[in-house]
Design an enzyme around this catalytic site. Structure first.
Site, PDB file in Angstrom:
ATOM      1  N   GLU A   1       0.847  -1.193   0.000  1.00  0.00           N
ATOM      2  CA  GLU A   1       0.000   0.000   0.000  1.00  0.00           C
ATOM      3  C   GLU A   1       0.885   1.247   0.000  1.00  0.00           C
ATOM      4  OE1 GLU A   1      -2.359   2.353  -0.779  1.00  0.00           O
ATOM      5  OE2 GLU A   1      -3.515   0.526  -0.352  1.00  0.00           O
TER       6      GLU A   1
ATOM      7  N   ASP B   1      -7.931   1.115  -8.022  1.00  0.00           N
ATOM      8  CA  ASP B   1      -8.320   2.337  -8.722  1.00  0.00           C
ATOM      9  C   ASP B   1      -8.646   1.969 -10.166  1.00  0.00           C
ATOM     10  OD1 ASP B   1      -8.468   4.838 -10.024  1.00  0.00           O
ATOM     11  OD2 ASP B   1      -7.076   5.720  -8.579  1.00  0.00           O
TER      12      ASP B   1
ATOM     13  N   ASP C   1     -16.291  -3.035  -8.445  1.00  0.00           N
ATOM     14  CA  ASP C   1     -17.676  -2.676  -8.707  1.00  0.00           C
ATOM     15  C   ASP C   1     -17.792  -1.857  -9.988  1.00  0.00           C
ATOM     16  OD1 ASP C   1     -16.231  -0.675  -7.024  1.00  0.00           O
ATOM     17  OD2 ASP C   1     -18.022   0.515  -7.423  1.00  0.00           O
TER      18      ASP C   1
ATOM     19  N   THR D   1     -15.363  -4.606   2.587  1.00  0.00           N
ATOM     20  CA  THR D   1     -14.504  -3.441   2.809  1.00  0.00           C
ATOM     21  C   THR D   1     -15.368  -2.194   2.776  1.00  0.00           C
ATOM     22  OG1 THR D   1     -14.016  -2.908   0.497  1.00  0.00           O
ATOM     23  CG2 THR D   1     -12.680  -4.653   1.523  1.00  0.00           C
ATOM     24  N   ARG D   2     -14.785  -1.089   3.204  1.00  0.00           N
ATOM     25  CA  ARG D   2     -15.551   0.157   3.184  1.00  0.00           C
ATOM     26  C   ARG D   2     -15.828   0.606   1.749  1.00  0.00           C
ATOM     27  NH1 ARG D   2     -10.312   1.625   4.352  1.00  0.00           N
ATOM     28  NH2 ARG D   2      -9.456   3.473   3.316  1.00  0.00           N
ATOM     29  N   TYR D   3     -14.930   0.261   0.807  1.00  0.00           N
ATOM     30  CA  TYR D   3     -15.162   0.589  -0.592  1.00  0.00           C
ATOM     31  C   TYR D   3     -16.364  -0.193  -1.130  1.00  0.00           C
ATOM     32  CZ  TYR D   3     -10.408   2.430  -0.225  1.00  0.00           C
ATOM     33  OH  TYR D   3      -9.300   3.127   0.168  1.00  0.00           O
TER      34      TYR D   3
END
Length: 232
Positions: free
Chosen positions: A88, A137, A173, A211-213
């Site tokens: 990361e 991304d 997504d 995940t939060r995404y």
């Protein structure tokens, strides 16, 4: 190629900015104290991965762009005999994971806070059982598609470091990136897509914590896809 924000080396620019909000003092301290203990040293040749973890660790997995580290923390707890390497470059995401590891230490986690391609080129051949690229991304603008991590060159890197039977997992997504990944992987001779029906790629991975995404995508009405490709 672009110059790394820290001036340390040129990168292939698959990621964007390196920092977000100013870190809190505790987070800064963890980046200074804990990260050097967990970070891999890529300045020397790669040793056998077994030497980087406790003796009971026999399998090794890589997560590229772990965000806040939810999946990495969850999986490393579920599989204590698997060594996990997390990548990361975004400092705030790294700081979030370090905070979690400080409270719940893991003896089977190592980290890299720079370009994932550098790490992939450093790893020994056929050393990994799995690679995860989860909600990367999507670089939606056509002129930025060259910055998408899934590419023929990076799939070649994956093929080199994955053991036969090892798995590359990709979740997103964004339909255009899902289709992009399917086309690239199905066009690469080293990978076979594990799917017999639509349910196979609409169903989250076994043990998937979310995940939060992903939560944001679901709130906004986007449907995630969970792809799995096997190294032939």
């Amino acid at each position: 190629m672009t110059e790394d924000a820290r001036g340390s080396r040129a990168t292939e620019a698959f990621f964007g900015r390196r920092r977000g909000k100013t870190l809190r003092p505790r987070q800064e301290a963890l980046v200074d104290r804990l990260l050097p203990r967990l970070a891999l040293d890529l300045t020397a040749g790669a040793p056998p991965l077994a030497t980087l973890f406790d003796p009971e660790v026999t399998d090794f997995r890589l997560e590229i762009g772990f965000g806040g580290g939810e999946q990495l923390l969850h999986e490393s707890g579920r599989h204590p005999k698997t060594g996990f390497i997390g990548v990361e470059p975004f400092v705030n995401g790294m700081a979030k994971l370090l905070s979690a590891l400080d409270e719940n230490p893991r003896r089977n986690v190592r980290l890299h806070d720079d370009d994932a391609t550098e790490l992939l080129d450093w790893l020994p051949p056929a050393s990994l059982t799995g690679i995860d690229l989860l909600y990367p991304d999507p670089w939606p603008k056509r002129r930025h598609w060259k910055r998408r991590f899934v590419s023929r060159s990076n799939l070649g890197r994956f093929a080199r470091v994955l053991r036969p039977g090892g798995r590359f997992r990709f979740a997103s997504d964004i339909d255009s990136y899902v289709n992009w990944t399917l086309l690239h992987c199905r066009g690469h001779p080293a990978f076979a897509w594990e799917a017999a029906s639509a349910a196979d790629w609409r169903t989250p991975y076994e043990g998937w914590p979310g995940t939060r995404y992903e939560a944001k995508a679901l709130r906004e009405g986007r449907v995630p896809a969970y792809l799995t490709f096997t190294r032939r």
